[in-house]
Design an enzyme around this catalytic site. Structure first.
Site, PDB file in Angstrom:
ATOM      1  N   ASP A 186      19.442  -9.499 -26.988  1.00  0.00           N
ATOM      2  CA  ASP A 186      19.998 -10.817 -26.700  1.00  0.00           C
ATOM      3  C   ASP A 186      18.964 -11.886 -27.022  1.00  0.00           C
ATOM      4  O   ASP A 186      17.759 -11.612 -27.047  1.00  0.00           O
ATOM      5  CB  ASP A 186      20.426 -10.938 -25.238  1.00  0.00           C
ATOM      6  CG  ASP A 186      21.478 -12.028 -25.013  1.00  0.00           C
ATOM      7  OD1 ASP A 186      21.986 -12.606 -26.001  1.00  0.00           O
ATOM      8  OD2 ASP A 186      21.802 -12.316 -23.847  1.00  0.00           O
ATOM      9  N   GLY A 187      19.446 -13.083 -27.258  1.00  0.00           N
ATOM     10  CA  GLY A 187      18.598 -14.233 -27.502  1.00  0.00           C
ATOM     11  C   GLY A 187      19.059 -15.389 -26.640  1.00  0.00           C
ATOM     12  O   GLY A 187      20.209 -15.427 -26.199  1.00  0.00           O
ATOM     13  N   GLU A 204      18.423 -14.332 -31.564  1.00  0.00           N
ATOM     14  CA  GLU A 204      19.286 -13.142 -31.641  1.00  0.00           C
ATOM     15  C   GLU A 204      18.782 -12.191 -32.741  1.00  0.00           C
ATOM     16  O   GLU A 204      18.704 -10.981 -32.546  1.00  0.00           O
ATOM     17  CB  GLU A 204      20.744 -13.541 -31.919  1.00  0.00           C
ATOM     18  CG  GLU A 204      21.409 -14.345 -30.830  1.00  0.00           C
ATOM     19  CD  GLU A 204      21.888 -13.528 -29.635  1.00  0.00           C
ATOM     20  OE1 GLU A 204      21.728 -12.289 -29.619  1.00  0.00           O
ATOM     21  OE2 GLU A 204      22.429 -14.150 -28.698  1.00  0.00           O
ATOM     22  N   ASP A 259      25.517  -9.130 -28.419  1.00  0.00           N
ATOM     23  CA  ASP A 259      26.640 -10.006 -28.090  1.00  0.00           C
ATOM     24  C   ASP A 259      26.763 -11.127 -29.116  1.00  0.00           C
ATOM     25  O   ASP A 259      27.544 -12.049 -28.946  1.00  0.00           O
ATOM     26  CB  ASP A 259      26.536 -10.549 -26.661  1.00  0.00           C
ATOM     27  CG  ASP A 259      25.335 -11.442 -26.431  1.00  0.00           C
ATOM     28  OD1 ASP A 259      24.606 -11.768 -27.395  1.00  0.00           O
ATOM     29  OD2 ASP A 259      25.109 -11.826 -25.273  1.00  0.00           O
ATOM     30  N   HIS A 297      27.930 -12.024 -21.190  1.00  0.00           N
ATOM     31  CA  HIS A 297      28.230 -12.617 -19.878  1.00  0.00           C
ATOM     32  C   HIS A 297      29.524 -12.045 -19.298  1.00  0.00           C
ATOM     33  O   HIS A 297      30.358 -12.771 -18.771  1.00  0.00           O
ATOM     34  CB  HIS A 297      28.294 -14.145 -19.978  1.00  0.00           C
ATOM     35  CG  HIS A 297      27.102 -14.724 -20.671  1.00  0.00           C
ATOM     36  ND1 HIS A 297      25.860 -14.801 -20.072  1.00  0.00           N
ATOM     37  CD2 HIS A 297      26.949 -15.211 -21.921  1.00  0.00           C
ATOM     38  CE1 HIS A 297      25.002 -15.335 -20.928  1.00  0.00           C
ATOM     39  NE2 HIS A 297      25.630 -15.579 -22.046  1.00  0.00           N
ATOM     40  N   ASP A 339      19.935 -10.684 -21.238  1.00  0.00           N
ATOM     41  CA  ASP A 339      20.109 -12.129 -21.122  1.00  0.00           C
ATOM     42  C   ASP A 339      19.065 -12.705 -20.166  1.00  0.00           C
ATOM     43  O   ASP A 339      18.423 -13.705 -20.482  1.00  0.00           O
ATOM     44  CB  ASP A 339      21.528 -12.455 -20.641  1.00  0.00           C
ATOM     45  CG  ASP A 339      21.737 -13.950 -20.491  1.00  0.00           C
ATOM     46  OD1 ASP A 339      21.682 -14.648 -21.511  1.00  0.00           O
ATOM     47  OD2 ASP A 339      21.938 -14.408 -19.353  1.00  0.00           O
TER      48      ASP A 339
END
Length: 151
Positions: free
Chosen positions: A11-12, A50, A74, A128, A138
């Site tokens: 994740d970023g 990302e 994601d 999320h 995250d």
């Protein structure tokens, strides 16, 4: 999850876009146990973070070329870029279908090299949405982002 596979979650995060950014990756399925990677930059974009999460995780696994690797992201940008768009970008001299230069080409080229070498499977996971590892990534990316925001 797949047996005998190394599973990677990435994740970023960015505070402002562009702004301070962070990325994170959690690697599971290694004999040595879970590996957590994270870092960031003072001035960047969410898409770059990302990409960096995926690049850093594959660099970490570069000695695992014979092992099955599955990457969960994601980011539709990362997943679609590496699985659908990149071959045309390369054929078109790193230009989009609209003939514009591909954004983040420096990172796409690094990711492409690692992708060709390691041949990971790419999976999209809704962000999320309560997925344990995506939520952890995250949080780690946001923490990394905060470090660079405070500098």
């Amino acid at each position: 999850m797949s047996e005998n596979a190394v599973i990677v979650y990435t994740d970023g995060a960015c505070s402002g876009n562009p702004g301070a950014g962070g990325w994170a990756a959690i690697i599971t399925g290694l004999a040595a146990g879970e590996v957590v990677l994270s870092d960031g930059e003072k001035q960047t974009t969410n898409n770059r973070m990302e990409l960096m999460a995926a690049i850093a995780s594959l660099r970490h696994l570069s000695h695992q070329a014979s092992q099955k690797i599955i990457i969960y992201t994601d980011s539709q940008y990362v997943k679609n870029g590496i699985t659908a768009w990149i071959e045309n970008w390369k054929k078109n001299g790193w230009k989009t279908a609209k003939k514009d230069p591909v954004k983040n080409v420096d990172l796409w080229q690094q990711l492409d090299e690692l992708n060709v070498m390691l041949r990971p499977q790419w999976q999209w996971v809704k962000g999320h949405n309560g997925h344990e590892y995506n939520e952890r990534c995250d949080q780690l990316a946001v923490q990394a982002c905060q470090k660079f925001k405070e500098e």
